[in-house]
Design a protein around this motif. Structure first.
Motif, PDB file in Angstrom:
ATOM      1  N   ALA A 164       0.821  -1.218   0.000  1.00 20.60           N
ATOM      2  CA  ALA A 164       0.000   0.000   0.000  1.00 20.60           C
ATOM      3  C   ALA A 164       0.851   1.263   0.000  1.00 20.60           C
ATOM      4  O   ALA A 164       0.347   2.343  -0.263  1.00 20.60           O
ATOM      5  CB  ALA A 164      -0.931  -0.003   1.204  1.00 20.60           C
ATOM      6  N   ASP A 165       2.159   1.116   0.273  1.00 16.13           N
ATOM      7  CA  ASP A 165       3.023   2.296   0.390  1.00 16.13           C
ATOM      8  C   ASP A 165       4.022   2.416  -0.763  1.00 16.13           C
ATOM      9  O   ASP A 165       5.060   3.028  -0.630  1.00 16.13           O
ATOM     10  CB  ASP A 165       3.762   2.267   1.724  1.00 16.13           C
ATOM     11  CG  ASP A 165       4.668   1.046   1.865  1.00 16.13           C
ATOM     12  OD1 ASP A 165       4.600   0.132   1.022  1.00 16.13           O
ATOM     13  OD2 ASP A 165       5.437   1.006   2.838  1.00 16.13           O
ATOM     14  N   ARG A 166       3.689   1.835  -1.908  1.00 18.96           N
ATOM     15  CA  ARG A 166       4.588   1.894  -3.070  1.00 18.96           C
ATOM     16  C   ARG A 166       4.760   3.339  -3.535  1.00 18.96           C
ATOM     17  O   ARG A 166       3.828   4.134  -3.454  1.00 18.96           O
ATOM     18  CB  ARG A 166       4.032   1.057  -4.211  1.00 18.96           C
ATOM     19  CG  ARG A 166       3.998  -0.429  -3.921  1.00 18.96           C
ATOM     20  CD  ARG A 166       3.407  -1.196  -5.070  1.00 18.96           C
ATOM     21  NE  ARG A 166       4.129  -1.008  -6.315  1.00 18.96           N
ATOM     22  CZ  ARG A 166       5.170  -1.746  -6.695  1.00 18.96           C
ATOM     23  NH1 ARG A 166       5.591  -2.718  -5.937  1.00 18.96           N
ATOM     24  NH2 ARG A 166       5.756  -1.516  -7.853  1.00 18.96           N
ATOM     25  N   PRO A 167       5.943   3.662  -4.065  1.00 21.78           N
ATOM     26  CA  PRO A 167       6.137   5.010  -4.614  1.00 21.78           C
ATOM     27  C   PRO A 167       5.196   5.249  -5.798  1.00 21.78           C
ATOM     28  O   PRO A 167       4.871   4.313  -6.533  1.00 21.78           O
ATOM     29  CB  PRO A 167       7.599   5.010  -5.083  1.00 21.78           C
ATOM     30  CG  PRO A 167       8.227   3.792  -4.521  1.00 21.78           C
ATOM     31  CD  PRO A 167       7.136   2.837  -4.150  1.00 21.78           C
ATOM     32  N   PRO A 168       4.793   6.483  -6.017  1.00 22.45           N
ATOM     33  CA  PRO A 168       3.804   6.781  -7.061  1.00 22.45           C
ATOM     34  C   PRO A 168       4.402   6.948  -8.468  1.00 22.45           C
ATOM     35  O   PRO A 168       4.028   7.847  -9.212  1.00 22.45           O
ATOM     36  CB  PRO A 168       3.194   8.086  -6.572  1.00 22.45           C
ATOM     37  CG  PRO A 168       4.330   8.762  -5.876  1.00 22.45           C
ATOM     38  CD  PRO A 168       5.102   7.648  -5.195  1.00 22.45           C
ATOM     39  N   VAL A 169       5.320   6.072  -8.857  1.00 21.33           N
ATOM     40  CA  VAL A 169       6.008   6.210 -10.144  1.00 21.33           C
ATOM     41  C   VAL A 169       5.020   6.168 -11.308  1.00 21.33           C
ATOM     42  O   VAL A 169       5.049   7.026 -12.196  1.00 21.33           O
ATOM     43  CB  VAL A 169       7.091   5.115 -10.298  1.00 21.33           C
ATOM     44  CG1 VAL A 169       7.729   5.163 -11.681  1.00 21.33           C
ATOM     45  CG2 VAL A 169       8.136   5.250  -9.206  1.00 21.33           C
ATOM     46  N   VAL A 170       4.139   5.164 -11.319  1.00 24.26           N
ATOM     47  CA  VAL A 170       3.176   5.026 -12.412  1.00 24.26           C
ATOM     48  C   VAL A 170       2.278   6.258 -12.480  1.00 24.26           C
ATOM     49  O   VAL A 170       2.047   6.804 -13.565  1.00 24.26           O
ATOM     50  CB  VAL A 170       2.333   3.738 -12.229  1.00 24.26           C
ATOM     51  CG1 VAL A 170       1.161   3.706 -13.186  1.00 24.26           C
ATOM     52  CG2 VAL A 170       3.213   2.507 -12.395  1.00 24.26           C
ATOM     53  N   LEU A 171       1.806   6.700 -11.358  1.00 25.58           N
ATOM     54  CA  LEU A 171       0.959   7.889 -11.293  1.00 25.58           C
ATOM     55  C   LEU A 171       1.680   9.106 -11.885  1.00 25.58           C
ATOM     56  O   LEU A 171       1.105   9.848 -12.680  1.00 25.58           O
ATOM     57  CB  LEU A 171       0.565   8.160  -9.836  1.00 25.58           C
ATOM     58  CG  LEU A 171      -0.076   9.494  -9.523  1.00 25.58           C
ATOM     59  CD1 LEU A 171      -1.378   9.649 -10.264  1.00 25.58           C
ATOM     60  CD2 LEU A 171      -0.283   9.633  -8.031  1.00 25.58           C
ATOM     61  N   LEU A 172       2.926   9.287 -11.512  1.00 26.42           N
ATOM     62  CA  LEU A 172       3.675  10.436 -12.009  1.00 26.42           C
ATOM     63  C   LEU A 172       3.912  10.357 -13.517  1.00 26.42           C
ATOM     64  O   LEU A 172       3.774  11.360 -14.229  1.00 26.42           O
ATOM     65  CB  LEU A 172       5.008  10.560 -11.259  1.00 26.42           C
ATOM     66  CG  LEU A 172       4.881  10.916  -9.777  1.00 26.42           C
ATOM     67  CD1 LEU A 172       6.244  10.861  -9.095  1.00 26.42           C
ATOM     68  CD2 LEU A 172       4.235  12.271  -9.594  1.00 26.42           C
TER      69      LEU A 172
END
Length: 160
Positions: free
Chosen positions: A28-36
């Motif tokens: 649940a705490d993955r970095p938001p790479v895809v979002l960015l």
């Protein structure tokens, strides 16, 4: 600028990939790479489309409304995610409701795309906003999940 069909096709591919990822068990705490990445591509796509036309006020208002709708669907999907704690880590996984909300959200966006293009002198502006719409929706979902994780931490620490 890709045409509207290309934008919809790209949006469908990204949507299918996002839905597949969200049905997997993930931290649940993955970095938001895809979002960015999706957000940057979405801003660039919409920026190129805006540079090729002078959007009408109605088109801008409809685009803004579509982004509010995207956020609303993201919040709703955030509450469909199953959250749990195991091995010192918070985990999340979507379900059929998460996938269904993605599909409905995409359909609503396509309808709003048609409305945007109907009130804009140069068609294609609505379709160019698909990736940004997905990014906004994903960001709202992520914030909702993070909020739920923090609430669960507070609840578990106050119960101890």
């Amino acid at each position: 600028m890709p045409n509207t069909f290309d934008n919809v096709l790209i949006g469908l591919v990204v949507l299918a990939w996002l839905m597949w990822r969200q049905l997997q068990v993930r931290r649940a705490d993955r970095p938001p790479v895809v979002l960015l990445v999706i957000g940057v591509l979405g801003v660039a796509s919409l920026g190129v489309a805006i540079a090729k036309t002078t959007p009408t006020t109605a088109a801008i208002l409809l685009l803004a409304f579509s982004f509010v709708v995207a956020a609303g669907f993201g919040v709703a999907r955030g509450y469909t995610m199953r959250l749990w704690y195991a091995g010192g880590t918070r985990w999340r996984q979507g379900n059929w409701r998460t996938a269904a909300l993605w599909l409905v959200s995409f359909g609503v966006h396509l309808g709003l795309d048609i409305a945007v293009d109907a009130v804009n002198p140069v068609p294609g502006l609505g379709g160019a906003s698909i990736l940004l719409y997905l990014a906004i929706s994903l960001a709202a979902q992520r914030l909702t999940v993070r909020s739920r994780v923090h609430e669960a931490r507070r609840s578990s620490s106050s119960a101890a």
